[in-house]
Design a protein around this motif. Structure first.
Motif, PDB file in Angstrom:
ATOM      1  N   LEU A   1       0.285   4.912  -2.037  1.00  0.00           N
ATOM      2  CA  LEU A   1       1.246   4.287  -1.512  1.00  0.00           C
ATOM      3  C   LEU A   1       0.627   3.024  -0.518  1.00  0.00           C
ATOM      4  CD1 LEU A   1       4.026   7.301  -0.543  1.00  0.00           C
ATOM      5  CD2 LEU A   1       3.588   5.896  -2.527  1.00  0.00           C
ATOM      6  N   GLY A   2      -0.719   2.703  -0.830  1.00  0.00           N
ATOM      7  CA  GLY A   2      -1.064   1.648  -0.233  1.00  0.00           C
ATOM      8  C   GLY A   2      -0.515   0.498  -0.756  1.00  0.00           C
ATOM      9  N   VAL A   3      -0.414  -0.692   0.016  1.00  0.00           N
ATOM     10  CA  VAL A   3       0.345  -1.969  -0.400  1.00  0.00           C
ATOM     11  C   VAL A   3      -0.584  -3.071  -0.683  1.00  0.00           C
ATOM     12  CG1 VAL A   3       1.894  -3.812   0.383  1.00  0.00           C
ATOM     13  CG2 VAL A   3       2.341  -1.026   0.825  1.00  0.00           C
ATOM     14  N   ARG A   4      -0.533  -3.736  -1.676  1.00  0.00           N
ATOM     15  CA  ARG A   4      -1.202  -4.902  -2.080  1.00  0.00           C
ATOM     16  C   ARG A   4      -0.314  -6.398  -1.893  1.00  0.00           C
ATOM     17  NH1 ARG A   4      -4.469  -1.933  -1.032  1.00  0.00           N
ATOM     18  NH2 ARG A   4      -6.365  -1.439  -2.366  1.00  0.00           N
TER      19      ARG A   4
ATOM     20  N   GLU B   1       4.529   1.988   9.474  1.00  0.00           N
ATOM     21  CA  GLU B   1       3.580   2.864   9.326  1.00  0.00           C
ATOM     22  C   GLU B   1       2.551   2.135   8.501  1.00  0.00           C
ATOM     23  OE1 GLU B   1       5.065   6.598   7.114  1.00  0.00           O
ATOM     24  OE2 GLU B   1       5.391   7.167   9.203  1.00  0.00           O
ATOM     25  N   LEU B   2       2.721   1.073   8.089  1.00  0.00           N
ATOM     26  CA  LEU B   2       1.470   0.162   7.484  1.00  0.00           C
ATOM     27  C   LEU B   2       0.497  -0.151   8.248  1.00  0.00           C
ATOM     28  CD1 LEU B   2       3.612  -2.313   5.337  1.00  0.00           C
ATOM     29  CD2 LEU B   2       2.103  -0.224   4.432  1.00  0.00           C
ATOM     30  N   ARG B   3      -0.795   0.075   7.855  1.00  0.00           N
ATOM     31  CA  ARG B   3      -1.679  -0.184   8.995  1.00  0.00           C
ATOM     32  C   ARG B   3      -3.158  -0.648   8.254  1.00  0.00           C
ATOM     33  NH1 ARG B   3      -3.877   6.172   9.841  1.00  0.00           N
ATOM     34  NH2 ARG B   3      -4.418   6.445   8.010  1.00  0.00           N
ATOM     35  N   ARG B   4      -4.126  -0.994   9.238  1.00  0.00           N
ATOM     36  CA  ARG B   4      -5.441  -1.142   8.570  1.00  0.00           C
ATOM     37  C   ARG B   4      -5.252  -2.310   7.479  1.00  0.00           C
ATOM     38  NH1 ARG B   4      -7.604   4.868   7.635  1.00  0.00           N
ATOM     39  NH2 ARG B   4      -7.664   5.577   9.985  1.00  0.00           N
TER      40      ARG B   4
ATOM     41  N   GLU C   1      -3.007 -15.978   0.396  1.00  0.00           N
ATOM     42  CA  GLU C   1      -3.616 -15.053   0.913  1.00  0.00           C
ATOM     43  C   GLU C   1      -3.470 -13.611   0.354  1.00  0.00           C
ATOM     44  OE1 GLU C   1      -5.896 -14.846   3.532  1.00  0.00           O
ATOM     45  OE2 GLU C   1      -5.889 -16.919   4.397  1.00  0.00           O
ATOM     46  N   ILE C   2      -4.524 -12.947   0.271  1.00  0.00           N
ATOM     47  CA  ILE C   2      -4.258 -11.541  -0.397  1.00  0.00           C
ATOM     48  C   ILE C   2      -4.780 -10.586   0.683  1.00  0.00           C
ATOM     49  CG2 ILE C   2      -5.348 -10.095  -2.025  1.00  0.00           C
ATOM     50  CD1 ILE C   2      -3.727 -12.700  -3.124  1.00  0.00           C
ATOM     51  N   LEU C   3      -3.782  -9.690   0.752  1.00  0.00           N
ATOM     52  CA  LEU C   3      -3.735  -8.347   1.915  1.00  0.00           C
ATOM     53  C   LEU C   3      -3.886  -7.319   1.218  1.00  0.00           C
ATOM     54  CD1 LEU C   3      -1.481  -9.796   4.818  1.00  0.00           C
ATOM     55  CD2 LEU C   3      -4.226 -10.012   4.876  1.00  0.00           C
ATOM     56  N   ALA C   4      -4.484  -6.063   1.964  1.00  0.00           N
ATOM     57  CA  ALA C   4      -4.357  -4.930   1.399  1.00  0.00           C
ATOM     58  C   ALA C   4      -4.143  -4.049   2.671  1.00  0.00           C
ATOM     59  CB  ALA C   4      -5.654  -4.255   0.815  1.00  0.00           C
ATOM     60  N   LEU C   5      -3.199  -3.056   2.480  1.00  0.00           N
ATOM     61  CA  LEU C   5      -2.707  -2.279   3.631  1.00  0.00           C
ATOM     62  C   LEU C   5      -2.470  -0.701   3.357  1.00  0.00           C
ATOM     63  CD1 LEU C   5      -0.529  -5.096   4.059  1.00  0.00           C
ATOM     64  CD2 LEU C   5      -0.312  -4.137   6.373  1.00  0.00           C
ATOM     65  N   GLU C   6      -2.661   0.197   4.420  1.00  0.00           N
ATOM     66  CA  GLU C   6      -2.674   1.403   4.043  1.00  0.00           C
ATOM     67  C   GLU C   6      -1.539   2.030   4.805  1.00  0.00           C
ATOM     68  OE1 GLU C   6      -6.298   3.398   5.254  1.00  0.00           O
ATOM     69  OE2 GLU C   6      -7.533   2.252   3.876  1.00  0.00           O
TER      70      GLU C   6
END
Length: 1003
Positions: free
Chosen positions: A324-327, A347-350, A384-389
């Motif tokens: 369920l991580g987000v890109r 709840e998204l983080r890091r 921009e490209i992001l990844a969140l956990e």
């Protein structure tokens, strides 16, 4: 399609909506999804330019791409034999997925240019065989002539299916895509009407206005739910990161993959399904870093998630199924140095920030603002490209998170057929030729448990592009070898060749296929596919098949095919064939069920029902191929030597088997038709106690399947004392009715004796001489049953025997009218005969001794009915076992209308003479066991038992038993000799019955 999907969910309430959205956004059941979301790729002229670049950029991007990652690289490959498939493997190893555009140039109509198409398909198969697993093969059609702006959906659909079969056969894990199609719903509807869905893994569209693309995507989703749609191809944006935003935006519009074209590419002028990139685009090398980043970070099970999309920039969020991580892909506002993205999910983080070009970017900062997550990006890039956990289940302090996805992916009938066709195409390309020994036995069930068997054996030559030839080197009659050096030509009664065989790679709409389910054949799991012709095809084509094919689930090869032929004309009323397949190696030895083996129909079992002189004649055909040699040396020499010999050769032409004869130059040519007329010399004798002496048989037998070109069948035997004649029209006025006439006459009288209370009564013996004339009408019902109606006149002349009492009154000489209804069903070695007849004598006055109670004027007319069931088991080495049961009965029967048990009786008991023991009700059983002594002599051991009841003669379920021996051997002067001798073993009769006949083909 995918089977039922189960998802068991135990989550915190705040995540339920997120997961539900992820589930709903996933591909529909049965879809073949792309391994990324969104997906991107580059179309280039020369793929060699990218091989080293991809690897270097992968390293620079802080993570080398795995081989076959979803970075799609597309390029054209000509099919003239000049294409180099090597770059595909190199690209795969460097971390890309090859997208190989195979350019077909065969002009339309394709079916009239099959030679050119086959050459291109052969080149395509070689490219596919050398490609890495999972490569995509795009089918582009750019004819050398007649290029138009609009594709013909029927022609292109044919090409797609034909090419997909070849490519899948050469590369089972390969995937097939269309060329860029016009984004026109009407075109797509016509294209899918060609039944192409099962032959594709992806559909490509040419670029167009957003509303046109949306309409096309909606139509594809309606016609082929879940099929990945590809946009081929957009110009590479000036800003390299533009490939990321374009891919993301297209993904939300239903385009799973976006290909970008470099400016150096040139497309054919006037081809609307191709894109000409205008000047000013960016070279592929500058767009590659962004595409590599996309392939690495957006690979796997991702779905577009608008509920996780941040504000503060134009952005697209994708949630990953496994954690369920987000890109996120975000297009920052122009001229902005710092960007603040606000995510609705606290709840998204890091957050992790990725760059698609060489720079050292400050890490993102994040904080909670009003229950939302704010992520700030300093020195923002255009994209921009992001990844969140998200927190794990353990971090939620015991809240269980469990996602169970189960599904059993079933197969559609179209997918099964595609795999079957692909396997057979690939195998056909591996086989240049093969030689075998063809042994075909033709069995003709005769009266009772008797049958006649002719076996032809010899070399069989099969070569690609050439009709098969079969050399007749040996002939066996009932297991006895024909001793002559030459084998006579015999009439080739056979069904016409089917216009189209089921499962052939013709891709027309003559057949309808249904996946019935699964089965096991000899331990192999199989799909069971039923097929039948569509109504229009039967009306226009005829001679098609209806039946079932069993397809191996592992290899997609045939295991078994059983079919009945429809629309037959001529003498053949029914034709059913069962083909059994076996794996062998190149030397013909048994091999494992594996892709490297040759899986061929080494055994064919067939049954035909022929209309021969008004009789439903059954022919059982058993063909076996042995000593198979695939692609062996010496094939051409062996075939040439066979043609030069004097052996009889038949060729399997499009019209059926035809004899190959030598012309004036000694070359073998196909002989049109065959000799329908045959003349036999016949001789022999018949003896039982009903005649004063052995009845000699000497005469000629004339047989014709097409008497003087009238299509009428004629059979006449004249032996001086005996005349048997038949004439028939098997297709009355072109219909399925057959019509004809029979005649029978015997020049001498036979004894009609009487047994009463197990004692012969000489005082009531008479002599009788029969003659008959019958008209016959018949018609088949379905494929295995034929009914018939007969009207006949039977003349019987009576005279006193020397032993008859002076007061014995003879029966009236009369002509009896007979009307008979009959039916015969035959299949799988079983034969069921049913019949009933009404008889009325022209004159019937008191007969017998004074006070004869058997005479009744009401018995002037009478009824008879009977039924029999026969089954034959054919064993190896010409061994055969047959069994039959009968039941016969009637109403108002008297001495001269009851059932008899002699050689010509309705239920024969070996050894019982004609016109001696009679009964009104009979139950009987017969068995025959036959075998050959080497190839010199054949013996059939026969046993009969009948339980007879007749109140007038004192039979009360009396056992009548008989045993006999029948034999066949080849006599002098090329004669076939058949003999039959029988003796009673139970019941009131004694003596012996002997029958010997010599038959010689005269002409």
């Amino acid at each position: 399609m995918l089977g039922p999907m189960k998802r068991t969910i135990f989550l915190a309430p705040s995540l339920l909506s997120i997961l539900a959205l992820a589930v709903l956004a996933a591909s529909p059941l049965g879809a073949i999804s792309l391994p990324c979301q969104p997906c991107g790729g580059i179309r280039v002229i020369d793929p060699d330019e990218l091989n080293n670049t991809i690897g270097a950029i992968g390293n620079l991007a802080a993570g080398t791409l795995e081989p076959g990652s979803p970075l799609f690289v597309a390029w054209d490959l000509p099919l003239d034999g000049s294409a180099d498939p090597g770059p595909a493997a190199e690209l795969f190893a460097a971390g890309a997925t090859p997208w190989m555009t195979l350019v077909f140039r065969t002009p339309a109509p394709l079916t009239q240019n099959l030679d050119a198409l086959q050459a291109e398909l052969g080149a395509a198969a070689k490219i596919a065989a050398a490609a890495p697993a999972g490569a995509y093969f795009q089918i582009a059609w750019r004819p050398e002539s007649g290029v138009t702006a609009v594709l013909d959906p029927a022609q292109y659909g044919f090409l797609i299916k034909r090419a997909a079969v070849v490519l899948t056969g050469a590369a089972p894990e390969g995937k097939v895509a269309t060329g860029p199609l016009p984004p026109d719903p009407a075109f797509l509807t016509a294209f899918y009407a060609e039944e192409i869905a099962a032959y594709l893994e992806a559909v490509a569209l040419a670029p167009a206005a957003p509303e046109q693309i949306a309409a096309a995507v909606a139509k594809i989703d309606e016609l082929d739910p879940g099929r990945p749609v590809v946009l081929d191809a957009l110009p590479v944006p000036v800003e390299p990161g533009g490939v990321l935003t374009a891919a993301a935006k297209n993904s939300t519009a239903g385009l799973g993959l976006t290909l970008f074209a470099t400016p150096a590419m040139e497309m054919p002028e006037g081809q609307s399904t191709q894109v000409i990139v205008p000047p000013g685009g960016t070279p592929a090398s500058t767009a590659l870093p962004a595409l590599v980043l996309l392939a690495r970070e957006f690979a796997g099970d991702l779905s577009y998630d608008p509920t996780s999309t941040p504000t503060g920039a134009e952005a697209w969020a994708f949630v990953r199924g496994k954690d369920l991580g987000v890109r996120v892909i975000a297009a920052t506002p122009p001229g902005t140095d710092e960007v603040a993205l606000l995510f609705p999910d606290a709840e998204l983080r890091r957050p992790v920030r990725y760059s698609y070009f060489a720079r050292k970017a400050a890490p993102p900062s994040g904080k909670l603002v009003g229950g939302k997550l704010e992520v700030r990006l300093a020195a923002a890039a255009p994209v921009e490209i992001l990844a969140l956990e998200r927190p794990t289940a353990a971090e939620r302090e015991g809240v269980e998170e469990k996602v169970t996805v189960s599904g059993d992916r079933g197969m559609t009938v179209e997918e099964v057929l595609r795999r079957l066709q692909a396997f057979e195409d690939a195998q056909n390309r591996r086989i240049d030729h093969y030689q075998a020994v063809n042994t075909t036995s033709l069995r003709f069930p005769a009266a009772g448990t008797q049958s006649i068997e002719a076996t032809l054996e010899g070399p069989y030559f099969v070569e690609r592009g050439v009709p098969p030839d079969w050399v007749w080197s040996s002939l066996y009659l009932n297991g006895v070898r024909w001793r002559s050096k030459s084998i006579p030509e015999i009439p080739l009664i056979q069904p016409e060749k089917a216009a189209t065989m089921p499962g052939e790679i013709t891709f027309d709409k003559k057949y309808r296929y249904t996946l019935r389910g699964s089965d096991t054949i000899d331990g192999r799991a199989a799909w069971v596919v039923d097929f039948e012709p569509v109504g229009a095809a039967v009306a226009t084509e005829g001679r098609l098949y209806k039946g079932t094919v069993w397809v191996d689930k592992q290899l997609s090869s045939r295991l078994k095919t059983r079919a009945v032929q429809l629309g037959l004309v001529g003498e053949v009323l029914s034709n059913e064939e069962t083909l059994l397949y076996s794996p062998i190696d190149a030397d013909g030895a048994p091999a494992p069920w594996a892709a490297g083996s040759f899986i061929l129909p080494l055994k064919v079992l067939a049954q035909q029902i022929l209309s021969v002189v008004n009789t439903a004649t059954i022919v059982e055909r058993d063909t076996r191929l042995t000593e198979v040699k695939v692609n062996a040396d010496g094939f051409a020499e062996a075939r040439t030597a066979a043609n030069a010999s004097d052996a009889t050769i038949v060729r399997d032409t499009a019209q059926g088997l035809r004899y190959m004869v030598k012309d004036d130059k000694g070359e073998r040519v196909v002989k049109e038709g065959f000799d329908h007329d045959k003349l036999f010399l016949a001789g022999g004798l018949f003896y039982d106690d009903s005649f004063d002496y052995p009845l000699p048989l000497a005469g000629i037998n004339y047989f014709s399947l097409d008497f003087k070109g009238t299509k009428q069948q004629v059979n006449v035997f004249f032996g001086g004392l005996l005349l048997v004649a038949n004439v028939a029209q098997p297709r009355l006025f072109g219909s399925k009715f057959d019509f004809g006439a029979d005649a029978f006459a015997l020049a001498i009288s036979g004894s009609d004796q009487l047994f009463r209370d197990n004692r012969e009564v000489p005082a009531e013996e008479v002599k009788s001489r029969p003659a008959s004339f019958t008209l016959n009408l018949g018609h088949p019902v379905g494929n295995f049953f034929k009914w018939g109606v007969r009207y006949g006149l039977v003349s019987t002349t009576y005279s006193k025997a020397d032993t008859a009492d002076r007061d014995f009154s003879l029966p009236s000489n009369n002509i009896a009218q007979r009307i008979e209804l009959s039916g015969r069903y035959a299949r799988a070695g079983y034969r069921l005969d049913l019949g009933g007849s009404y008889h009325r004598r022209s004159k019937w006055e008191p007969w017998g001794l004074p006070g004869n109670l058997d005479f009744d004027p009401d018995k002037k007319d009478y009824l008879r009915w009977q039924a029999s069931l026969t089954k034959t088991w054919n064993l190896p080495k010409f061994t055969r076992f047959s069994a039959e049961v009968d039941y016969l009965s009637g109403s108002d029967l008297d001495r001269f209308s009851k059932y008899e048990f002699g050689f010509f009786g309705a239920s024969r008991v070996h050894g019982y003479q004609s016109n001696r023991v009679r009964a009104t009700d009979v139950s009987a059983a017969h068995v025959t066991y036959g075998f050959a002594f080497g190839d010199l002599f054949r013996l059939d051991l026969e046993a009969d038992a009948a339980w007879a009841t007749d109140e007038d003669t004192g039979l009360h379920n009396e056992l009548l038993g008989g045993a006999g021996i029948a034999g066949t051997f080849i006599g002098p002067w090329k004669t076939v000799v058949n003999l039959d001798v029988g003796v009673p073993v139970a019941g009131p009769d004694d003596g012996v019955v002997l029958y010997v006949v010599f038959l010689k083909l005269f002409k």
